[in-house]
Write an enzyme that holds these catalytic residues in place. Structure first.
Site, mmCIF file in Angstrom:
data_model
loop_
_atom_site.group_PDB
_atom_site.id
_atom_site.type_symbol
_atom_site.label_atom_id
_atom_site.label_comp_id
_atom_site.label_asym_id
_atom_site.label_seq_id
_atom_site.Cartn_x
_atom_site.Cartn_y
_atom_site.Cartn_z
ATOM 1 C CB ALA A 1 76.674 21.934 56.837
ATOM 2 C CD GLN B 1 77.559 13.237 53.513
ATOM 3 O OE1 GLN B 1 76.808 12.517 52.853
ATOM 4 N NE2 GLN B 1 78.294 14.193 52.949
ATOM 5 C CB THR C 1 68.699 39.404 53.552
ATOM 6 O OG1 THR C 1 68.805 40.719 54.092
ATOM 7 C CG2 THR C 1 67.375 39.249 52.827
ATOM 8 C CB CYS D 1 85.493 19.719 51.423
ATOM 9 S SG CYS D 1 83.689 19.767 51.418
#
Length: 364
Positions: free
Chosen positions: A68, A169, A224, A308
């Site tokens: 994300a 979320q 990739t 985070c």
């Protein structure tokens, strides 16, 4: 270990794990190669894309990303014009818009109320012609409140702006407004693997590439893809879709049971009770040393805020944004639970947290 940190990450679904194994072990071909093995890998990626897309609005394209954070960076840096966002957004948004400001874009960060919700009248004053992007999180990762994203999208479109929804979320848990133009999601918040996410882009929404190279994904995203990660994401999305009602009822029962115990022991809920995703319980109790509490209860995985921002030394910017002072913010904990959380485990953990906090207060 009793795991109560579902906002940080969720346990990998056994079905997703099994779906990934062949692509890690035997079917290792590059999905962008034209030979038979590559085409087989590409078919797996496309099947996963369809499963992820089934949880998103119609009329758009899913581009896989590394997560994300990449999706949000792409959405913000790939648009133009002034930006309006909220003070309680994830660092992946706030830090990226700060970068955009340094590059010359005007950025308006709207405050929220004590309930954690944006004032739509203030939003209407800020979202005016010239605004290029409005970015808002659907379900807050720290306090679980659900922002009025549909109303913000209406304001954005009236001003000629693009609406970006950080749905990490809320994906697979609460309805995502169909009027969004860009939607960022992540696999590991819905029992999929880490290292893969997606950006959904409404048909016709203009977006410049973030990563340059082979342009393997729609919209020009280069790199990739891992068939294994995509397959795991796809199965996790399929499970979230089929089990959405059951999972929602389960977390609502857990939330009610845990909140009753905390409130009975003098704890207060942070953020609105409704609208809220009930798999998130953020509570505070005056005089509690949360760092000590976590050290004393090492066999219970819970949080003092966003994973985070852990280790930053800062108290939660979300809790400060809803009006808590430094002491209150540092006396708050976050419990996250979901599909695989057993009620007896949650109650046992809640009781132990309450008892340990009470012992601290008595000792003080």
């Amino acid at each position: 270990m009793i795991y109560l940190d579902y906002q940080a990450t969720t346990p990998l679904a056994p079905e997703a794990y099994e779906a990934m194994l062949p692509w890690l072990r035997d079917d290792f071909a590059n999905p962008h190669s034209s030979h038979a093995a590559g085409r087989k890998a590409k078919a797996a990626v496309e099947a996963a894309r369809a499963q992820v897309a089934a949880l998103l609005p119609p009329g758009g394209t899913v581009s896989f990303t590394s997560g994300a954070t990449e999706a949000l960076n792409w959405a913000i840096k790939g648009t133009r014009g002034d930006i309006v966002t909220l003070a309680t957004e994830h660092a992946a948004v706030l830090d990226t818009v700060a970068h955009a400001r340094a590059q010359g874009r005007k950025v308006t960060v709207l405050p929220v109320g004590g309930d954690g919700l944006v004032d739509l009248d203030r939003a209407a004053e800020a979202i005016v012609p010239g605004t290029g992007l409005v970015a808002a999180m659907l379900v807050n990762n720290e306090i679980g409140v659900i922002q009025p994203v549909a109303a913000l999208a209406d304001l954005a479109h009236a001003a000629g702006a693009t609406m970006l929804c950080d749905a990490v979320q809320g994906f697979g848990r609460v309805p995502i407004p169909t009027t969004c133009d860009l939607i960022a999601v992540s696999a590991h918040k819905i029992h999929g693997p880490k290292g893969v996410g997606a950006l959904w882009r409404r048909d016709g929404a203009a977006l410049e590439p973030l990563l340059h190279g082979g342009g393997q994904e729609a919209g020009g995203r280069s790199g990739t893809l891992s068939p294994a990660l995509c397959a795991g994401f796809g199965v996790a999305a399929r499970l979230a879709r089929s089990g959405e009602s059951e999972d929602g009822a389960h977390v609502a029962r857990l939330f009610a049971a845990a909140l009753a115990r905390f409130e009975g022991a003098g704890w207060s809920l942070n953020g609105a009770l409704d609208p809220r995703y009930k798999g998130n319980l953020n509570v505070r109790r005056g005089g509690v040393d949360v760092a000590r509490l976590m050290s004393e209860l090492r066999d219970i995985a819970f949080s003092a805020g966003s994973a985070c921002a852990s280790g930053s030394g800062r108290s939660s910017h979300v809790l400060r944004a809803i009006g808590l002072n430094e002491v209150q913010a540092r006396s708050s904990i976050r419990l996250g639970f979901g599909r695989y959380t057993q009620e007896d485990e949650l109650i046992a953990a809640t009781n132990r947290i309450i008892a340990a906090a009470h012992a601290q207060r008595i000792a003080a």
